[in-house]
Write an enzyme that holds these catalytic residues in place. Structure first.
Site, mmCIF file in Angstrom:
data_model
loop_
_atom_site.group_PDB
_atom_site.id
_atom_site.type_symbol
_atom_site.label_atom_id
_atom_site.label_comp_id
_atom_site.label_asym_id
_atom_site.label_seq_id
_atom_site.Cartn_x
_atom_site.Cartn_y
_atom_site.Cartn_z
ATOM 1 N N LYS A 189 0.884 -1.189 0.000
ATOM 2 C CA LYS A 189 0.000 0.000 0.000
ATOM 3 C C LYS A 189 0.906 1.220 0.000
ATOM 4 O O LYS A 189 1.442 1.620 1.034
ATOM 5 C CB LYS A 189 -0.885 -0.019 1.246
ATOM 6 C CG LYS A 189 -2.239 0.662 1.093
ATOM 7 C CD LYS A 189 -2.225 2.155 0.902
ATOM 8 C CE LYS A 189 -2.020 3.009 2.117
ATOM 9 N NZ LYS A 189 -1.796 4.442 1.740
ATOM 10 N N GLY A 242 6.298 4.942 8.721
ATOM 11 C CA GLY A 242 5.526 6.189 8.702
ATOM 12 C C GLY A 242 5.560 6.837 10.065
ATOM 13 O O GLY A 242 6.504 6.632 10.837
ATOM 14 N N SER A 243 4.523 7.584 10.367
ATOM 15 C CA SER A 243 4.535 8.334 11.619
ATOM 16 C C SER A 243 4.283 7.410 12.815
ATOM 17 O O SER A 243 3.644 6.363 12.684
ATOM 18 C CB SER A 243 3.458 9.415 11.576
ATOM 19 O OG SER A 243 2.190 8.811 11.409
ATOM 20 N N GLY A 247 1.663 4.333 13.291
ATOM 21 C CA GLY A 247 2.246 3.060 13.731
ATOM 22 C C GLY A 247 1.443 2.468 14.892
ATOM 23 O O GLY A 247 1.172 1.266 14.932
ATOM 24 N N GLU A 265 8.480 1.015 11.636
ATOM 25 C CA GLU A 265 9.624 1.931 11.565
ATOM 26 C C GLU A 265 9.011 3.312 11.543
ATOM 27 O O GLU A 265 8.385 3.701 10.566
ATOM 28 C CB GLU A 265 10.447 1.629 10.302
ATOM 29 C CG GLU A 265 11.834 2.223 10.334
ATOM 30 C CD GLU A 265 11.886 3.584 9.696
ATOM 31 O OE1 GLU A 265 11.786 4.588 10.450
ATOM 32 O OE2 GLU A 265 12.007 3.667 8.471
ATOM 33 N N CYS A 300 13.224 10.024 8.105
ATOM 34 C CA CYS A 300 12.987 9.690 9.518
ATOM 35 C C CYS A 300 14.255 9.852 10.352
ATOM 36 O O CYS A 300 14.180 10.144 11.534
ATOM 37 C CB CYS A 300 12.416 8.283 9.638
ATOM 38 S SG CYS A 300 13.306 7.085 8.668
ATOM 39 N N GLU A 399 8.414 15.691 15.343
ATOM 40 C CA GLU A 399 8.964 15.389 14.021
ATOM 41 C C GLU A 399 8.350 16.345 12.997
ATOM 42 O O GLU A 399 7.157 16.272 12.703
ATOM 43 C CB GLU A 399 8.649 13.937 13.644
ATOM 44 C CG GLU A 399 9.401 13.503 12.406
ATOM 45 C CD GLU A 399 9.173 12.032 12.049
ATOM 46 O OE1 GLU A 399 8.025 11.575 12.109
ATOM 47 O OE2 GLU A 399 10.157 11.365 11.683
HETATM 48 P P1 NDP Z 1 1.529 8.548 7.836
HETATM 49 O O1 NDP Z 1 2.157 7.859 8.950
HETATM 50 O O2 NDP Z 1 0.148 9.067 8.012
HETATM 51 O O3 NDP Z 1 1.481 7.585 6.541
HETATM 52 C C1 NDP Z 1 2.302 6.471 6.315
HETATM 53 C C2 NDP Z 1 1.481 5.372 5.647
HETATM 54 O O4 NDP Z 1 0.413 4.965 6.496
HETATM 55 C C3 NDP Z 1 0.827 5.828 4.349
HETATM 56 O O5 NDP Z 1 0.779 4.761 3.427
HETATM 57 C C4 NDP Z 1 -0.561 6.198 4.814
HETATM 58 O O6 NDP Z 1 -1.524 6.188 3.797
HETATM 59 C C5 NDP Z 1 -0.841 5.126 5.837
HETATM 60 N N1 NDP Z 1 -1.872 5.521 6.776
HETATM 61 C C6 NDP Z 1 -2.197 6.788 7.171
HETATM 62 N N2 NDP Z 1 -3.212 6.755 8.061
HETATM 63 C C7 NDP Z 1 -3.554 5.458 8.231
HETATM 64 C C8 NDP Z 1 -4.532 4.787 9.004
HETATM 65 N N3 NDP Z 1 -5.388 5.439 9.793
HETATM 66 N N4 NDP Z 1 -4.587 3.434 8.940
HETATM 67 C C9 NDP Z 1 -3.750 2.756 8.140
HETATM 68 N N5 NDP Z 1 -2.815 3.327 7.366
HETATM 69 C C10 NDP Z 1 -2.694 4.668 7.421
HETATM 70 O O7 NDP Z 1 2.415 9.718 7.349
HETATM 71 P P2 NDP Z 1 1.951 11.029 6.562
HETATM 72 O O8 NDP Z 1 2.136 10.718 5.161
HETATM 73 O O9 NDP Z 1 0.587 11.488 6.914
HETATM 74 O O10 NDP Z 1 2.952 12.095 7.127
HETATM 75 C C11 NDP Z 1 2.682 12.727 8.381
HETATM 76 C C12 NDP Z 1 3.900 12.800 9.231
HETATM 77 O O11 NDP Z 1 4.359 11.482 9.527
HETATM 78 C C13 NDP Z 1 5.101 13.442 8.572
HETATM 79 O O12 NDP Z 1 5.073 14.809 8.627
HETATM 80 C C14 NDP Z 1 6.217 12.851 9.368
HETATM 81 O O13 NDP Z 1 6.369 13.538 10.566
HETATM 82 C C15 NDP Z 1 5.747 11.454 9.627
HETATM 83 N N6 NDP Z 1 6.292 10.495 8.650
HETATM 84 C C16 NDP Z 1 7.333 9.748 9.045
HETATM 85 C C17 NDP Z 1 7.915 8.880 8.162
HETATM 86 C C18 NDP Z 1 9.078 8.079 8.567
HETATM 87 O O14 NDP Z 1 9.762 7.540 7.710
HETATM 88 N N7 NDP Z 1 9.340 7.948 9.838
HETATM 89 C C19 NDP Z 1 7.466 8.749 6.788
HETATM 90 C C20 NDP Z 1 6.315 9.558 6.478
HETATM 91 C C21 NDP Z 1 5.785 10.395 7.393
HETATM 92 P P3 NDP Z 1 -1.955 7.587 3.081
HETATM 93 O O15 NDP Z 1 -0.747 8.184 2.532
HETATM 94 O O16 NDP Z 1 -2.854 7.136 2.014
HETATM 95 O O17 NDP Z 1 -2.611 8.407 4.128
#
Ligand code: NDP
Length: 496
Positions: A189, A242-243, A247, A265, A300, A399
Site C-alpha cells: 500500500k 511512517g509516523s 504506527g 519503523e 525519519c 517530528e
Molecule cells: P503517515 O504515517 O500518516 O502515513 C504512512 C502510511 O500509512 C501511508 O501509506 C498512509 O496512507 C498510511 N496511513 C495513514 N493513516 C492510516 C490509518 N489510519 N490506517 C492505516 N494506514 C494509514 O504519514 P503522513 O504521510 O501522513 O505524514 C505525516 C507525518 O508522519 C510526517 O510529517 C512525518 O512527521 C511522519 N512520517 C514519518 C515517516 C518516517 O519515515 N518515519 C514517513 C512519512 C511520514 P496515506 O498516505 O494514504 O494516508
C-alpha cells in the site's frame, strides 16, 4: 545524465499505471473511485489513481493467499527463487531512469538522488536478499541422543507493506525484498502522495517472472486501504514505515483482528552531537547540513537537532549556514539540484507552521524560513536554521519532516547525552569526535537503534535499521529483517 528539458520531454511521454495490481493484472477500484495524483514540482495533476477500499483489499488478500497456498513461490526451490528475484532486480535496474523519473514527478525529490539513492538502493536491496536465499541454514537443537529437535524457518504467508512517500519504492523494498526472499506473498500500500512507482513496479515484477498473486499493489488512502489491511483476518503481517501516530494504529488493528505480526519503523528526532575535539569541522558541517536537508528533510533519521559544544558554537553554526546556502531549492528535474520540493502543499504548510512555532517559542531564526519558487506552482521551502533552541521546545521535540534544523548548545559530555536522549524517539543518533574512547563511551549511552560516529547517514543493507522507544518495533535491512518475515517451527522427533 539527461538535462531538465530532456527529463520533461520523457515525462510528457510517460503512460502512468493508475489502477490496482491484483493477481497479476491491473484492475480499477471496485467502487470506481479515483483520486488525483498531483506533482509537487508544479502542482500539475499527473493522473487519477484507483482509490482502493475494503473490497479491493479483500481481492488482493485472496489473490495473495491463493498464490501462497499453491506453493508456486512459497515452495519454490531456493535456488530458483533466488534466480527469479535476481531477474527482478535486473529488470528494475533496466527501468532505472523511468522509475526514478516517477519518484521525482510524484514526490519532488531531485532526479539525481532518485536514481542513485532510491532506485539503485531498491536494486541492491532485492539483489542482496536474493543472494541470501540459498545461504541461510536452519538449525538442529542440541538435544539428547534419543531425539532430534529441528528448528526450521517458514514464511508467514500474506505480508502487507504500508509505506510512506519520502522514499516510496526504497521503503517498500526494505520490506518486500526480505519478505519475498522468505517465500511470502506481498501486498503493498503506497502512500496516497506517491503511488506511481509501486504501480509500475508490479508490472515489472510480473514481467520478470514473479508469479501472479505474489506481488500486489493497492493504492488508496490510509484510513481505507491501509486500515483494511491492518484489520484483515487473513493478513499475517503488516510491515509499516511512517509516523509514530499511525504506527500505533497498526498495533490496535492487530489487537482488534487476528494478532498479526506488526513491524514498525516510525518517527525520529536525531541528535547530532559535535564535540570540540572534532578536528575536521568542515566535514562535520557538511555532514550536519546534508543530514538534515537531504530529501528536503523528509527523512525519519534526519539529524534535526544539532547539539554543539559551547566553545565551537559560533564557528560551527557559520559553517553549517554555508552548507545550507549551497542547498537552495531548485527544479527537481535538473540534475544539478540538491534540494527539491516538499511532497505536497499540505506538508509545506505543516513545515511553515513549525517555523512560526519556533519563532513564537523564542528560538532565533538565523537562516531561511520562507516558501520560495512560488511562481512554479510547487511546494518549496528554504533550508532553515534555528539557533538558541531549548530542547523542550516543540521544534526540538516533534517530528517536523522538513528542512528545519534546531541548534542547541551544550557544556560537556554529560549534558550532551542527557539532551540527546531527552526525546520520545530513538531511531538514530550521531556524534563527531576524534577521541576513540569518547566515541565508544558516548555511543553506548545513546538510546538509538543506530549511532553514527563522524557521519550522519552511515550504514548499509548489511546492518539492521530500526528504532528504540517510540521510533518503532523490529528492524529493516540485514538478515535480522529476513527473520522477521519467517516463523520458527520446531519438529521434535523421538528416536527409538
Ligand atoms: P503517515 O504515517 O500518516 O502515513 C504512512 C502510511 O500509512 C501511508 O501509506 C498512509 O496512507 C498510511 N496511513 C495513514 N493513516 C492510516 C490509518 N489510519 N490506517 C492505516 N494506514 C494509514 O504519514 P503522513 O504521510 O501522513 O505524514 C505525516 C507525518 O508522519 C510526517 O510529517 C512525518 O512527521 C511522519 N512520517 C514519518 C515517516 C518516517 O519515515 N518515519 C514517513 C512519512 C511520514 P496515506 O498516505 O494514504 O494516508
Amino acid at each position: 545524465m539527461a538535462t531538465a528539458e530532456q527529463y520533461r520531454n520523457q515525462a510528457s511521454s510517460l503512460s502512468y499505471r493508475n489502477q490496482a495490481f491484483i493477481g497479476g493484472k491491473y484492475v480499477p477500484a471496485v467502487s470506481g473511485e479515483t483520486f488525483d495524483c498531483v506533482s509537487p514540482i508544479d502542482g500539475a495533476v499527473l493522473t487519477s489513481v484507483a482509490s482502493c477500499d475494503k473490497e479491493d483489499v479483500d481481492a488482493a488478500v485472496k489473490a495473495a493467499r491463493a498464490a501462497f497456498e499453491s506453493g508456486v513461490w512459497s515452495e519454490m526451490d531456493p535456488r530458483d527463487r533466488k534466480q527469479a528475484l535476481l531477474r527482478f532486480a535486473a529488470a528494475i535496474a533496466d527501468h532505472r531512469e523511468e522509475l526514478a523519473l516517477l519518484e521525482t514527478l510524484d514526490m519532488g525529490k531531485p532526479i539525481t538522488f532518485a536514481q542513485s539513492v532510491d532506485i539503485d538502493g531498491v536494486v541492491s536491496t532485492v539483489q542482496w536478499y536474493a543472494e541470501a536465499i540459498d545461504k541461510i541454514y536452519d538449525e538442529i537443537a542440541p538435544t539428547g541422543r534419543d531425539a532430534i529437535g529441528m528448528i526450521t524457518r517458514e514464511p508467514l504467508g500474506v505480508v502487507a507493506t504500508v509505506v510512506p512517500w519520502n522514499f516510496p519504492l526504497l521503503m517498500g523494498a526494505w520490506k518486500f525484498g526480505p519478505a519475498l526472499a522468505a517465500g511470502n506473498s506481498i501486498i503493498m500500500k503506497p502512500a496516497e502522495q506517491s503511488p506511481l512507482s509501486a504501480l509500475r513496479l508490479a508490472e515489472i515484477a510480473a514481467e520478470a517472472g514473479i508469479p501472479d498473486g505474489v506481488f500486489n499493489v493497492v493504492p488508496g488512502f490510509g484510513e481505507k486501504a491501509g486500515q483494511a489491511l491492518g484489520l484483515h483476518m487473513d493478513v499475517d503481517m503488516v510491515a509499516f514505515t511512517g509516523s509514530t501516530e499511525v504506527g500505533k494504529y497498526f498495533l490496535k488493528y492487530a489487537a482488534d483482528s487476528n494478532m498479526k505480526h506488526i513491524s514498525l519503523e516510525c518517527g525520529g528526532k536525531t541528535p547530532n552531537i559535535v564535540f570540540n575535539d572534532c578536528k575536521d569541522l568542515d566535514a562535520a558541517a557538511m555532514g550536519s547540513g546534508m543530514g538534515v536537508f537531504f530529501n528536503t528533510g523528509q527523512v525519519c533519521v534526519a539529524s534535526t537537532r544539532l547539539l554543539v559544544q559551547e566553545d565551537i558554537h559560533d564557528e560551527f553554526v557559520e559553517k553549517v549556514k554555508k552548507v545550507a546556502e549551497t542547498m537552495q531549492p531548485g527544479d527537481p528535474l535538473d540534475p544539478a539540484t540538491l534540494m527539491g520540493s516538499m511532497v505536497d502543499v499540505d506538508q509545506m504548510e505543516r513545515v511553515k507552521s513549525y517555523i512560526e512555532i519556533g519563532e513564537k517559542e523564542g528560538a532565533s531564526l538565523v537562516q531561511g524560513g520562507k516558501q520560495v519558487r512560488q511562481n512554479t506552482g510547487g511546494a518549496y521551502v528554504e533550508p532553515t536554521i534555528f539557533d538558541k533552541v531549548d530542547n523542550s521546545m516543540r521544534i526540538a521535540q516533534e517530528e517536523i519532516f522538513g528542512p528545519v534544523l534546531s541548534t542547541i548548545t551544550f557544556r560537556d559530555e554529560e549534558e550532551a547525552v542527557r539532551i540527546a536522549n531527552d526525546t520520545i524517539y530513538g531511531l538514530q543518533a550521531c556524534l563527531w569526535t576524534d577521541d576513540l574512547n569518547r566515541a565508544h563511551k558516548v555511543a553506548r549511552r545513546l538510546k538509538a537503534g543506530t549511532v553514527n560516529v563522524n557521519d550522519t547517514d552511515g550504514g548499509d543493507i548489511t546492518v539492521p535499521f530500526g528504532g528504540y522507544k517510540q521510533s518503532g518495533i523490529g528492524r529493516d535491512k540485514s538478515l535480522h529483517a529476513y527473520d522477521k518475515y519467517t516463523q520458527l517451527k520446531t519438529t521434535y522427533i523421538k528416536l527409538s
